[in-house]
Design an enzyme around this catalytic site. Structure first.
Site, PDB file in Angstrom:
ATOM      1  CG  ASP A  44      -2.004  -1.040   1.105  1.00  0.00           C
ATOM      2  OD1 ASP A  44      -2.795  -1.194   2.049  1.00  0.00           O
ATOM      3  OD2 ASP A  44      -2.068  -1.712   0.046  1.00  0.00           O
ATOM      4  CB  ALA A  45       3.956   2.124   1.843  1.00  0.00           C
ATOM      5  CG  ASP A  46       6.381   0.324  -2.505  1.00  0.00           C
ATOM      6  OD1 ASP A  46       6.849  -0.813  -2.635  1.00  0.00           O
ATOM      7  OD2 ASP A  46       6.940   1.251  -1.866  1.00  0.00           O
ATOM      8  CG  ASP A  48      -0.843   5.242  -0.289  1.00  0.00           C
ATOM      9  OD1 ASP A  48      -0.938   4.936   0.910  1.00  0.00           O
ATOM     10  OD2 ASP A  48      -1.781   5.092  -1.109  1.00  0.00           O
ATOM     11  CB  SER A  93     -15.344 -16.394 -38.621  1.00  0.00           C
ATOM     12  OG  SER A  93     -14.929 -16.298 -39.932  1.00  0.00           O
ATOM     13  CG  LEU A  94     -17.631 -21.422 -37.233  1.00  0.00           C
ATOM     14  CD1 LEU A  94     -18.787 -21.747 -36.301  1.00  0.00           C
ATOM     15  CD2 LEU A  94     -16.813 -22.675 -37.508  1.00  0.00           C
ATOM     16  CD  GLU A 127     -20.233 -26.934 -30.413  1.00  0.00           C
ATOM     17  OE1 GLU A 127     -19.964 -26.414 -29.335  1.00  0.00           O
ATOM     18  OE2 GLU A 127     -19.406 -27.502 -31.149  1.00  0.00           O
ATOM     19  CE  LYS A 129     -22.064 -18.908 -35.832  1.00  0.00           C
ATOM     20  NZ  LYS A 129     -22.307 -17.529 -35.411  1.00  0.00           N
ATOM     21  CG  ASP A 131     -26.380 -13.852 -31.484  1.00  0.00           C
ATOM     22  OD1 ASP A 131     -25.274 -13.483 -31.925  1.00  0.00           O
ATOM     23  OD2 ASP A 131     -27.448 -13.309 -31.779  1.00  0.00           O
ATOM     24  NE  ARG A 150     -13.177 -14.304 -35.126  1.00  0.00           N
ATOM     25  CZ  ARG A 150     -13.336 -13.619 -36.238  1.00  0.00           C
ATOM     26  NH1 ARG A 150     -13.853 -12.419 -36.187  1.00  0.00           N
ATOM     27  NH2 ARG A 150     -12.996 -14.109 -37.391  1.00  0.00           N
ATOM     28  CE1 TYR A 238     -16.413 -21.358 -29.888  1.00  0.00           C
ATOM     29  CE2 TYR A 238     -18.261 -20.779 -28.484  1.00  0.00           C
ATOM     30  CZ  TYR A 238     -17.303 -20.421 -29.418  1.00  0.00           C
ATOM     31  OH  TYR A 238     -17.239 -19.134 -29.853  1.00  0.00           O
ATOM     32  CE  LYS A 302     -17.193 -26.264 -33.159  1.00  0.00           C
ATOM     33  NZ  LYS A 302     -17.047 -25.890 -31.747  1.00  0.00           N
ATOM     34  CE  LYS A 326     -25.842 -17.475 -38.526  1.00  0.00           C
ATOM     35  NZ  LYS A 326     -25.088 -16.448 -39.223  1.00  0.00           N
ATOM     36  CB  CYS A 432     -22.886  11.296 -58.709  1.00  0.00           C
ATOM     37  SG  CYS A 432     -22.360  11.352 -56.982  1.00  0.00           S
ATOM     38  CB  CYS A 435     -19.728  14.935 -57.454  1.00  0.00           C
ATOM     39  SG  CYS A 435     -19.701  13.506 -58.548  1.00  0.00           S
ATOM     40  CB  CYS A 456     -20.447   8.444 -58.859  1.00  0.00           C
ATOM     41  SG  CYS A 456     -19.485   9.953 -58.931  1.00  0.00           S
ATOM     42  CB  CYS A 462     -17.312  11.895 -56.431  1.00  0.00           C
ATOM     43  SG  CYS A 462     -18.794  11.560 -55.460  1.00  0.00           S
TER      44      CYS A 462
HETATM   45  S1  IVH Z   1     -16.324 -22.881 -33.246  1.00  0.00           S
HETATM   46  C1  IVH Z   1     -12.431 -22.435 -35.682  1.00  0.00           C
HETATM   47  N1  IVH Z   1     -18.550 -23.208 -31.890  1.00  0.00           N
HETATM   48  O1  IVH Z   1     -19.376 -18.169 -34.121  1.00  0.00           O
HETATM   49  C2  IVH Z   1     -13.849 -22.394 -35.270  1.00  0.00           C
HETATM   50  N2  IVH Z   1     -18.055 -21.032 -32.730  1.00  0.00           N
HETATM   51  O2  IVH Z   1     -19.145 -17.564 -36.962  1.00  0.00           O
HETATM   52  C3  IVH Z   1     -14.066 -21.750 -33.981  1.00  0.00           C
HETATM   53  N3  IVH Z   1     -19.704 -19.323 -32.104  1.00  0.00           N
HETATM   54  O3  IVH Z   1     -16.268 -16.566 -33.957  1.00  0.00           O
HETATM   55  C4  IVH Z   1     -15.468 -21.451 -33.697  1.00  0.00           C
HETATM   56  N4  IVH Z   1     -21.026 -20.650 -30.935  1.00  0.00           N
HETATM   57  O4  IVH Z   1     -17.801 -16.516 -31.888  1.00  0.00           O
HETATM   58  C5  IVH Z   1     -17.775 -22.337 -32.566  1.00  0.00           C
HETATM   59  N5  IVH Z   1     -20.430 -23.600 -30.624  1.00  0.00           N
HETATM   60  C6  IVH Z   1     -19.671 -22.768 -31.292  1.00  0.00           C
HETATM   61  C7  IVH Z   1     -20.006 -21.406 -31.419  1.00  0.00           C
HETATM   62  C8  IVH Z   1     -19.171 -20.568 -32.149  1.00  0.00           C
HETATM   63  C9  IVH Z   1     -20.825 -19.414 -31.352  1.00  0.00           C
HETATM   64  C10 IVH Z   1     -19.235 -18.106 -32.739  1.00  0.00           C
HETATM   65  C11 IVH Z   1     -17.785 -17.767 -32.507  1.00  0.00           C
HETATM   66  C12 IVH Z   1     -17.170 -17.642 -33.863  1.00  0.00           C
HETATM   67  C13 IVH Z   1     -18.365 -17.409 -34.722  1.00  0.00           C
HETATM   68  C14 IVH Z   1     -18.105 -17.882 -36.127  1.00  0.00           C
END
Ligand code: IVH
Length: 719
Positions: A44-46, A48, A93-94, A127, A129, A131, A150, A238, A302, A326, A432, A435, A456, A462
């Site tokens: 704490d002294a440091d 302060d 990402s996926l 599994e 996904k 959100d 990320r 995951y 996966k 999705k 346009c 412009c 344009c 522009c």
């Molecule tokens: S696997 C290399 N599993 O979705 C793959 N992603 O669209 C790593 N997400 O950036 C991702 N639920 O944020 C994985 N059960 C799940 C997920 C998941 C949500 C998200 C994650 C990723 C994004 C890709």
């Protein structure tokens, strides 16, 4: 502590400024350690003494007091900003799939890539996904050492202090875990916690939040970890990044391990082995969706065996061994109040429908893209009719609006019965709106058809294009200059005084000099700026004078060159000078430089043309050369797999390969640090020829390039 430092009386102004910056960060760090973990590093002294020193310097240099100075707040210590963290392994990402047949394609692509027959069943996991926001949490010797968002996949933000406040994430792992463990997963807010928070906000007369995901994101990006701690955030594990010693050989086994280590894992994850089973589980999760206490937007599949995941590898942004299926988009009815035209960075005129506000899937939608002139008329990109009865979209129409995930809302269809009697077809502008230059639809050389986009022709004249260009330049995945966003670009672009103006990218970096030279037109006197924010702005501009080559190339805003292509180019050419020279050598769209550009995996002819065209425009070269007087793109570090005999080599595969599929051969070579090219040139190091190889083999022999058959190649790379 402070004793070995220079006496406050002896400090120069610039030393004082540096030390205040250091003290602000250092005291903030100790506050976090003290408040969040039970592991303060100093007495704490440091502590302060640090604060006292900060006060003394501020007393002598009041003009240097920082907004984030510990003297400016009471108690907890929000960090000034989040520091960047480079992920030990990229966070990818996926790919998305939408229909049952997309899923069947995904499954068969896995079999095909591996050269396996569809009956030798490969297991998949399925599994929900989640959100939320993906997070990478690193443990060293069982202790949580960092939590990172990320970000752009390569570099995220260090949100460790905030992660430490999430009760569901263990701060320590049980004894016996590997030395380095990076657990990845999703941080989210439960629907019930979200509703309770909003009820509380409403009771306090405050603005309510839009949805759980945005609230979770906002909560995590709080600079003050106390705020994060007050929000209930949760976590599902995951995935993983670096792990020094893999504890399992399957996806399922990994997730079970995470559960044993104390992480929450999703109870709906299942191991399945046919497209039918996978789809059945998808539909089951879909039925459960409304009753789950967290938002999900699909189901992730996966490949279960990690050894197969490794063989399948990655495309540029996503793994070949996984996909996100999705859920269908959500729709609602509303009316089109107005159609406006937006002019983009490349001059594209995009019509936007201004809608009577409507909630679609929990989010208020007020605008929807109408894409282009043809889309309004009901014609698709290849001339096909996209709406029944050929109807167009008019101001006053009642329409069906669709929103899917993060995608911009779309107007899908029109309810003709409700069309007002006086509604007229929309007349797409011929000029346009910004412009006044002619707006044209180019003819596609290959198909002979008119391009769907109206552009344009104003180019640099522009102001909309120039301004959008700058906004792109400073955007998050380009220069990412803190304090210089779209709003500020509008301001600097419109500014009349030359000492304040930013019209082209180099102007950003000369702003400070021009400000210093100007007696009038001082930014700090302008409303919304002020001394501290001006200093910070200049600091963040200066921080970007050295920038990664791929970001630099992306920031140039070349048509068709997104982040992925920018990375490919940076990797292929290594330095900016080499890149620019090569593009100038390719100006005639022929010769070695042109062929090499086209041979880069992932770069097609349209992109290649756009890149070369960009460098043929003298004005672009002029702006870039001014820019290069101010900034230095960093040569790209070549990612070379150490010890690999083919690292850095350019390899071409040809003929009918029998030992592996072509895709697998390519992916394997790339993972060993080789560049795989489609055509043989002087730069080719190795040609791998399967049976029936023809002209490429001849050319390679002519050029004296090493040629190997499949077995020799396998022997070289170690089987
Ligand atoms: S696997 C290399 N599993 O979705 C793959 N992603 O669209 C790593 N997400 O950036 C991702 N639920 O944020 C994985 N059960 C799940 C997920 C998941 C949500 C998200 C994650 C990723 C994004 C890709």
């Amino acid at each position: 502590m402070a004793d070995d430092r220079k006496a406050v009386d002896a400090l120069t102004e610039s030393e004082a400024r540096d030390e205040l910056a250091f003290l602000a960060a250092e005291i903030a760090r100790h506050d976090v350690l003290y408040h969040q973990g039970d592991k303060p590093e100093i007495s704490d002294a440091d502590y302060d003494a640090l604060k006292r020193r900060n006060d003394e310097i501020e007393a002598r240099f009041p003009a240097l007091i920082r907004e984030d100075s510990p003297s400016q707040r009471v108690g907890a210590a929000p960090a000034a900003t989040f520091s960047p963290v480079t992920h030990a392994r990229p966070m990818l990402s996926l790919d998305n799939t939408f229909s049952d047949s997309d899923v069947a394609d995904f499954v068969s692509s896995v079999y095909r890539f591996l050269g396996r027959l569809p009956d030798s069943s490969i297991a998949f996991t399925a599994e929900p996904k989640i959100d939320g926001l993906s997070m990478s949490i690193r443990y060293e010797k069982g202790r949580l050492v960092s939590g990172a968002t990320r970000g752009d996949g390569t570099t995220g933000e260090n949100v460790t202090a905030n992660i430490l406040t999430i009760g569901e994430i263990p701060n320590r792992l049980p004894a016996g875990v590997p030395d380095v463990v990076e657990v990845r997963g999703e941080v989210y807010m439960a629907k019930s916690d979200f509703l309770a928070l909003n009820a509380q906000m409403e009771a306090e007369g405050k603005q309510t939040y839009v949805n759980p995901r945005n609230t979770a994101a906002g909560s995590l990006r709080q600079l003050d970890p106390k705020v994060t701690a007050s929000r209930k955030l949760r976590f599902f594990a995951y995935a993983w990044g670096e792990i020094s010693d893999m504890p399992a050989t399957t996806q399922m086994g990994m997730v079970e391990t995470f559960a044993r280590w104390g992480f929450p894992v999703n109870p709906l994850m299942k191991r399945l082995s046919s497209t039918e089973e996978i789809l059945a589980h998808y539909h089951e999760i879909g039925l459960l969706r409304p009753d789950l206490d967290y938002d999900i937007d699909g189901v992730v599949y996966k490949v279960d065996e990690l050894a197969l995941q490794e063989r399948l590898g990655f495309r540029s942004r996503s793994p070949r061994w996984a996909t996100a299926h999705k859920f269908p988009a959500e729709q609602a009815f509303t009316t089109v109040e107005q159609i406006d035209i937006q002019v983009g960075r490349t001059g594209a005129l995009t019509p936007v429908a201004r809608l009577t506000p409507i909630t679609v899937g929990g989010v208020v939608v007020t605008n929807a893209t109408l894409h282009n002139e043809d889309y309004i008329k009901g014609i698709g990109n290849t001339g096909e009719r996209i709406r029944p009865d050929d109807h167009d979209i008019r101001i006053g129409d009642t329409v069906i609006v669709q929103r899917a995930g993060d995608v911009i809302p779309q107007v899908l269809d029109v309810v003709l019965d409700k069309r007002p009697a006086d509604a007229k077809p929309y007349a797409f502008p011929k000029k346009c709106p910004v412009c006044g230059s002619h707006a044209v639809r180019e003819r596609n050389e290959k198909t002979g058809r008119l391009d769907s986009v109206t552009r344009c022709t104003g180019g640099f004249v522009c102001s909309a294009q120039a301004k959008e260009h700058l906004k792109h330049f400073v955007s998050r995945n380009a220069y990412d200059i803190e304090g210089l966003g779209a709003k500020q670009i509008d301001f600097f672009f419109e500014a009349e005084d030359p000492a304040l103006q930013i019209r082209t990218a180099p102007d950003i970096f000369t702003l400070k000099k021009r400000q210093e030279a100007s007696a009038l037109a001082k930014l700090e006197n302008i409303e919304g700026f002020g001394k501290v924010s001006v200093r910070k702005l200049f600091e963040s501009i200066d921080n970007r004078r050295n920038i990664a080559l791929n970001r630099f190339i992306f920031a140039l805003g070349i048509r068709h060159v997104g982040e992925t292509t920018a990375k490919l180019l940076a990797r292929a050419y290594g330095s900016y000078a080499v890149f620019e020279t090569a593009m100038q050598q390719a100006a005639s769209f022929s010769g070695d430089a042109w062929e090499e550009l086209n041979a880069i995996e992932g770069i097609g002819e349209i992109m290649a043309r756009a890149i070369v065209e960009f460098f043929k425009e003298p004005r672009n070269i002029e702006v870039i050369s001014r820019l290069l007087e101010e900034v230095t793109p960093q040569a790209m570090e070549q990612v070379v797999a150490s010890g690999s005999p083919v690292a850095g080599k350019t390899v071409v595969f040809t003929g009918a390969l029998e030992k592996f599929t072509r895709d697998e051969a390519k992916a394997r070579a790339e993972s060993l640090g080789a560049k795989v090219s489609g055509s043989v040139s002087k730069k080719t190091d190795i040609l791998v020829a399967g049976p029936g190889a023809g002209s490429k083999l001849d050319k390679a022999r002519e050029l004296g390039i090493t040629t190997l058959d499949e077995d020799e190649w396998l022997a070289l790379i170690g089987g």
